[in-house]
Design a protein around this motif. Structure first.
Motif, mmCIF file in Angstrom:
data_model
loop_
_atom_site.group_PDB
_atom_site.id
_atom_site.type_symbol
_atom_site.label_atom_id
_atom_site.label_comp_id
_atom_site.label_asym_id
_atom_site.label_seq_id
_atom_site.Cartn_x
_atom_site.Cartn_y
_atom_site.Cartn_z
ATOM 1 N N LEU A 1 0.869 -1.293 0.018
ATOM 2 C CA LEU A 1 0.078 -0.037 0.206
ATOM 3 C C LEU A 1 0.871 1.250 -0.003
ATOM 4 O O LEU A 1 0.383 2.309 -0.510
ATOM 5 C CB LEU A 1 -1.149 0.054 1.225
ATOM 6 N N ALA A 2 2.071 1.268 0.741
ATOM 7 C CA ALA A 2 2.851 2.357 0.580
ATOM 8 C C ALA A 2 3.386 2.871 -0.837
ATOM 9 O O ALA A 2 3.273 3.871 -1.370
ATOM 10 C CB ALA A 2 4.065 2.213 1.431
ATOM 11 N N GLU A 3 3.613 1.489 -1.697
ATOM 12 C CA GLU A 3 4.033 1.928 -3.025
ATOM 13 C C GLU A 3 2.925 2.298 -3.875
ATOM 14 O O GLU A 3 2.866 3.186 -4.733
ATOM 15 C CB GLU A 3 4.649 0.752 -3.406
ATOM 16 N N VAL A 4 1.613 1.657 -3.542
ATOM 17 C CA VAL A 4 0.175 2.056 -4.477
ATOM 18 C C VAL A 4 0.026 3.764 -4.024
ATOM 19 O O VAL A 4 -0.289 4.336 -4.871
ATOM 20 C CB VAL A 4 -0.899 1.224 -3.613
ATOM 21 N N ALA A 5 0.402 3.923 -2.668
ATOM 22 C CA ALA A 5 -0.109 5.621 -2.557
ATOM 23 C C ALA A 5 0.712 6.427 -3.383
ATOM 24 O O ALA A 5 0.363 7.217 -3.933
ATOM 25 C CB ALA A 5 0.052 5.658 -1.139
ATOM 26 N N VAL A 6 2.186 6.022 -3.529
ATOM 27 C CA VAL A 6 3.152 7.105 -4.153
ATOM 28 C C VAL A 6 2.678 6.765 -5.658
ATOM 29 O O VAL A 6 2.757 7.985 -6.413
ATOM 30 C CB VAL A 6 4.587 6.597 -3.951
ATOM 31 N N GLU A 7 2.514 5.665 -6.270
ATOM 32 C CA GLU A 7 2.298 5.600 -7.792
ATOM 33 C C GLU A 7 1.063 6.246 -8.072
ATOM 34 O O GLU A 7 0.901 6.161 -9.298
ATOM 35 C CB GLU A 7 2.389 4.034 -7.901
ATOM 36 N N LEU B 1 -4.061 8.078 1.047
ATOM 37 C CA LEU B 1 -4.672 7.053 0.508
ATOM 38 C C LEU B 1 -5.793 6.360 1.190
ATOM 39 O O LEU B 1 -6.967 6.154 0.835
ATOM 40 C CB LEU B 1 -3.726 5.915 -0.159
ATOM 41 N N ALA B 2 -5.549 5.921 2.522
ATOM 42 C CA ALA B 2 -6.651 5.391 3.284
ATOM 43 C C ALA B 2 -7.579 6.279 3.571
ATOM 44 O O ALA B 2 -8.975 5.586 3.489
ATOM 45 C CB ALA B 2 -5.804 5.067 4.617
ATOM 46 N N ASN B 3 -7.686 7.368 3.693
ATOM 47 C CA ASN B 3 -8.682 8.415 3.942
ATOM 48 C C ASN B 3 -9.483 8.546 2.683
ATOM 49 O O ASN B 3 -10.804 8.530 2.899
ATOM 50 C CB ASN B 3 -7.985 9.707 4.510
#
Length: 243
Positions: A211-217, A226-228
């Protein structure tokens, strides 16, 4: 059971896919925003699922059958005789709309009900789906083509461009971009940006990316952002959506 079928190549510019779903048990299906519009025949008849800005829980009973046509984001145009902005966050029976597809509604009501489709087999379902497509194509002949800039607007916003940057790239003022986005998608550019970013993140997460990569990309400030945003648009967490 859920399945998708590619449309005939002649429809590929406006239709993403044809889909069919048969509920295997009683329950609620969560529909989340994706900037698309669907024409659906289900237990309650023929209706339009407009562009959503939030979660739309849909109650289903075991055996319920649905046939749908999914339009590309920005490609529905005036198929339904009203603006997409008027259909936003709505599920509208065709009988409540003026004219364009009422003849199809009347024809389907004269045939076997949707509940009988699973027992009548694939031939009947294909006939209903073809009748829906024929009605849509006839309607397209009577209405203007969708805005040719719509795919470029969605692509640029999905890539992380700012609203002002997209307007500049396409040679529009921000006011023109706002007007064209509302007409094509039923959303303002800011809302469209949030939804296409969310959908990109969802695809990456379903592919197994952290998810950390998902947020950046996907263009989020961080994983908390992203979560919010996922919670605001879907009402649940990302882990719930992908499991």
């Amino acid at each position: 059971m859920y399945g998708e079928t590619a449309p005939h190549p002649s429809l590929g510019g406006r239709v993403s896919w044809l889909w069919e779903q048969v509920a295997e048990k009683d329950g609620t299906q969560l529909v989340v925003p994706d900037a698309a519009v669907d024409l659906i025949w289900g237990p309650d008849g023929l209706h339009v699922a407009g562009p959503d800005t939030g979660p739309m829980p849909t109650a289903m009973r075991a055996g319920d059958t649905y046939l749908g046509i999914r339009f590309h984001p920005g490609a529905a145009g005036l198929t339904f005789g009203v603006s997409l902005e008027a259909l936003r966050d709505q599920r509208v029976p065709i009988a409540q709309l003026d004219g364009p597809l009422r003849e199809l509604q009347d024809s389907l009501e004269r045939g076997p009900g949707i509940a009988e489709l699973t027992t009548e087999g694939a031939a009947r379902r294909d006939a209903v789906r073809q009748a829906m497509l024929n009605a849509v194509v006839r309607r397209w002949r009577e209405t203007p083509e969708p805005d040719t800039a719509a795919p470029a607007i969605a692509t640029a916003l999905r890539a992380g461009r700012s609203v002002s940057g997209v307007a500049w790239d396409l040679g529009f003022s921000e006011r023109q971009l706002h007007r064209r986005s509302l007409a094509s998608f039923g959303y303002s550019p800011k809302i469209l940006q949030r939804i296409v970013r969310f959908q990109r993140a969802l695809r990456l997460a379903r592919a197994g990316r952290p998810l950390a990569e998902v947020a950046v990309e996907s263009g989020y400030a961080d994983q908390a952002h992203l979560a919010n945003d996922v919670r605001r648009l879907s009402g649940v967490t990302m882990s719930t959506l992908i499991n």
